[in-house]
Design a protein around this motif. Structure first.
Motif, mmCIF file in Angstrom:
data_model
loop_
_atom_site.group_PDB
_atom_site.id
_atom_site.type_symbol
_atom_site.label_atom_id
_atom_site.label_comp_id
_atom_site.label_asym_id
_atom_site.label_seq_id
_atom_site.Cartn_x
_atom_site.Cartn_y
_atom_site.Cartn_z
ATOM 1 N N GLN A 160 0.809 -1.212 0.000
ATOM 2 C CA GLN A 160 0.000 0.000 0.000
ATOM 3 C C GLN A 160 0.852 1.275 0.000
ATOM 4 O O GLN A 160 0.507 2.267 -0.644
ATOM 5 C CB GLN A 160 -0.918 0.024 1.238
ATOM 6 C CG GLN A 160 -2.326 0.615 1.018
ATOM 7 C CD GLN A 160 -2.320 1.892 0.244
ATOM 8 O OE1 GLN A 160 -1.446 2.723 0.454
ATOM 9 N NE2 GLN A 160 -3.250 2.029 -0.700
ATOM 10 N N GLN B 296 -8.765 -6.530 -2.693
ATOM 11 C CA GLN B 296 -7.728 -5.682 -2.074
ATOM 12 C C GLN B 296 -7.626 -4.343 -2.783
ATOM 13 O O GLN B 296 -7.416 -3.303 -2.164
ATOM 14 C CB GLN B 296 -6.366 -6.404 -2.124
ATOM 15 C CG GLN B 296 -6.375 -7.822 -1.561
ATOM 16 C CD GLN B 296 -6.856 -7.917 -0.120
ATOM 17 O OE1 GLN B 296 -6.911 -6.902 0.575
ATOM 18 N NE2 GLN B 296 -7.213 -9.107 0.318
ATOM 19 N N ASP C 226 -8.525 -0.731 -1.273
ATOM 20 C CA ASP C 226 -7.380 0.193 -1.176
ATOM 21 C C ASP C 226 -6.345 -0.299 -0.163
ATOM 22 O O ASP C 226 -5.720 0.499 0.533
ATOM 23 C CB ASP C 226 -7.876 1.597 -0.792
ATOM 24 C CG ASP C 226 -6.873 2.677 -1.255
ATOM 25 O OD1 ASP C 226 -6.899 3.791 -0.716
ATOM 26 O OD2 ASP C 226 -6.030 2.344 -2.123
ATOM 27 N N THR C 227 -6.175 -1.608 -0.067
ATOM 28 C CA THR C 227 -5.178 -2.159 0.874
ATOM 29 C C THR C 227 -3.896 -2.552 0.151
ATOM 30 O O THR C 227 -2.923 -2.964 0.771
ATOM 31 C CB THR C 227 -5.747 -3.426 1.572
ATOM 32 O OG1 THR C 227 -6.227 -4.312 0.558
ATOM 33 C CG2 THR C 227 -6.881 -3.064 2.516
ATOM 34 N N VAL C 228 -3.933 -2.487 -1.190
ATOM 35 C CA VAL C 228 -2.710 -2.623 -1.985
ATOM 36 C C VAL C 228 -2.737 -1.496 -3.019
ATOM 37 O O VAL C 228 -3.773 -0.862 -3.238
ATOM 38 C CB VAL C 228 -2.618 -3.982 -2.721
ATOM 39 C CG1 VAL C 228 -2.545 -5.139 -1.752
ATOM 40 C CG2 VAL C 228 -3.771 -4.150 -3.715
ATOM 41 N N LYS C 229 -1.591 -1.284 -3.654
ATOM 42 C CA LYS C 229 -1.534 -0.286 -4.724
ATOM 43 C C LYS C 229 -1.503 -1.029 -6.058
ATOM 44 O O LYS C 229 -0.691 -1.929 -6.241
ATOM 45 C CB LYS C 229 -0.263 0.554 -4.570
ATOM 46 C CG LYS C 229 -0.465 2.033 -4.897
ATOM 47 C CD LYS C 229 0.758 2.834 -4.537
ATOM 48 C CE LYS C 229 0.407 4.157 -3.890
ATOM 49 N NZ LYS C 229 1.597 4.933 -3.523
#
Ligand code: MLT
Length: 312
Positions: A118, A198, A202-205
């Motif tokens: 993130q 995810q 918005d827990t990863v980019k």
């Protein structure tokens, strides 16, 4: 062969539960696809399909388990593109891919997304490309072992960027995602069946997709091609196999159960929410899967040999 000439057990098939081997850990994208179709196939078959997760060696351990199983229709394999790439990647494969299996049909084809932890610094894919090129030997890339879809995509990404990242293998990208969320690993290329939740949370980019065209699910994510990374393109087809020697009537019975599962509106909706779609009835057939596997072994062999990546 008419049903009358089938072995006795084929005429009553199935009369007990069926084991579907998933060659990666539970909670990953392969497991997600398997549980989705197995539930509906069970309804059509009238017998429960039980998922058995067997991770390891990029999916080849689970595939080997089914290659050696009784060819009676009670042990099947759900596997993806790794069935084709392992034939070139592994020099001591426990089975001959094109001789050890019979075919049921294609299940679905899943796009992949390049994601990072993130707090990864680059703001967009152009920045990602520059950053990864400049910091390759300090960055880690998670995959599910040589032969996995995430390994193949990672290999293509490193080739496109000319950036040899530190690769970290897992028994599946379920556990890999856990480490990505925890920031223990930097980058992963994984299927939308495992990244959609995810990304939406918005827990990863997310940086880019591996399909020729943008995904309706993530219209803002650029493709590799539009970012100048020609050749960075792969989508992960899945098929169901039985051990070689399984009666044709059994394979056909499984194929009709698969076709009914893929025609189920609930399956189509669940797949759409995960960025993918069911294979067509014509593709959910033994002949279509056999043709796909043969073509994909031929397609990926030169790419893998050019990369010089092998497993012993
Ligand atoms: C893969 O990379 O092949 C899959 O993500 C493995 C898995 O389904 O866990």
């Amino acid at each position: 062969a008419t049903l009358l000439s089938a072995p006795a057990f084929a005429q009553d098939y199935p009369d007990r539960q069926v084991t579907m081997v998933v060659p990666f850990t539970a909670g990953g994208p392969t497991d997600t696809v398997a549980r989705l179709v197995a539930e509906r196939m069970s309804a059509d078959l009238g017998e429960q399909i039980v998922i058995e997760n067997m991770g390891g060696a990029g999916g080849t351990l689970g595939a080997g388990r089914v290659a050696g199983a009784e060819p009676d229709g009670y042990t099947v394999l759900l596997h993806h593109i790794g069935m084709a790439t392992a034939e070139t990647l592994y020099r001591n494969l426990a089975y001959e891919t094109l001789e050890a299996f019979d075919y049921v049909g294609l299940v679905t084809e899943v796009p992949m997304v390049v994601v990072a932890r993130q707090d990864f610094e680059p703001a967009d894919f152009a920045g990602f490309v520059d950053y990864v090129k400049a910091n390759a030997d300090d960055l880690t890339l998670a995959n599910a072992g040589i032969g996995s879809a995430s390994h193949l995509c990672g290999m293509l990404l490193m080739q496109s960027l000319e950036a040899p990242l530190i690769t970290v293998p897992y028994q599946g990208t379920g556990p890999a995602m856990t480490d990505l969320l925890g920031g223990q690993v930097d980058i992963m290329c994984d299927q939308t069946t495992n990244t959609t939740q995810q990304i939406q949370g918005d827990t990863v980019k997310a940086y880019a997709v591996t399909t020729p065209d943008r995904l309706t699910l993530f219209p803002d994510l650029p493709t590799g091609a539009e970012s100048g990374l020609d050749g960075f393109e792969v989508s992960i087809w899945h098929g169901i196999y039985t051990p070689k020697g399984t009666p044709a009537e059994v394979n056909e019975r499984l194929a009709t159960a698969l076709q009914s599962a893929l025609a189920d509106p609930g399956v189509a909706e669940a797949m759409a929410n995960l960025g993918t779609a069911p294979s067509s009835a014509e593709d959910a057939t033994p002949a279509a899967l056999q043709a796909k596997l043969e073509a994909e072994i031929a397609r990926w062999q030169p790419v893998i040999e050019a990369a010089g990546v092998y497993a012993d």
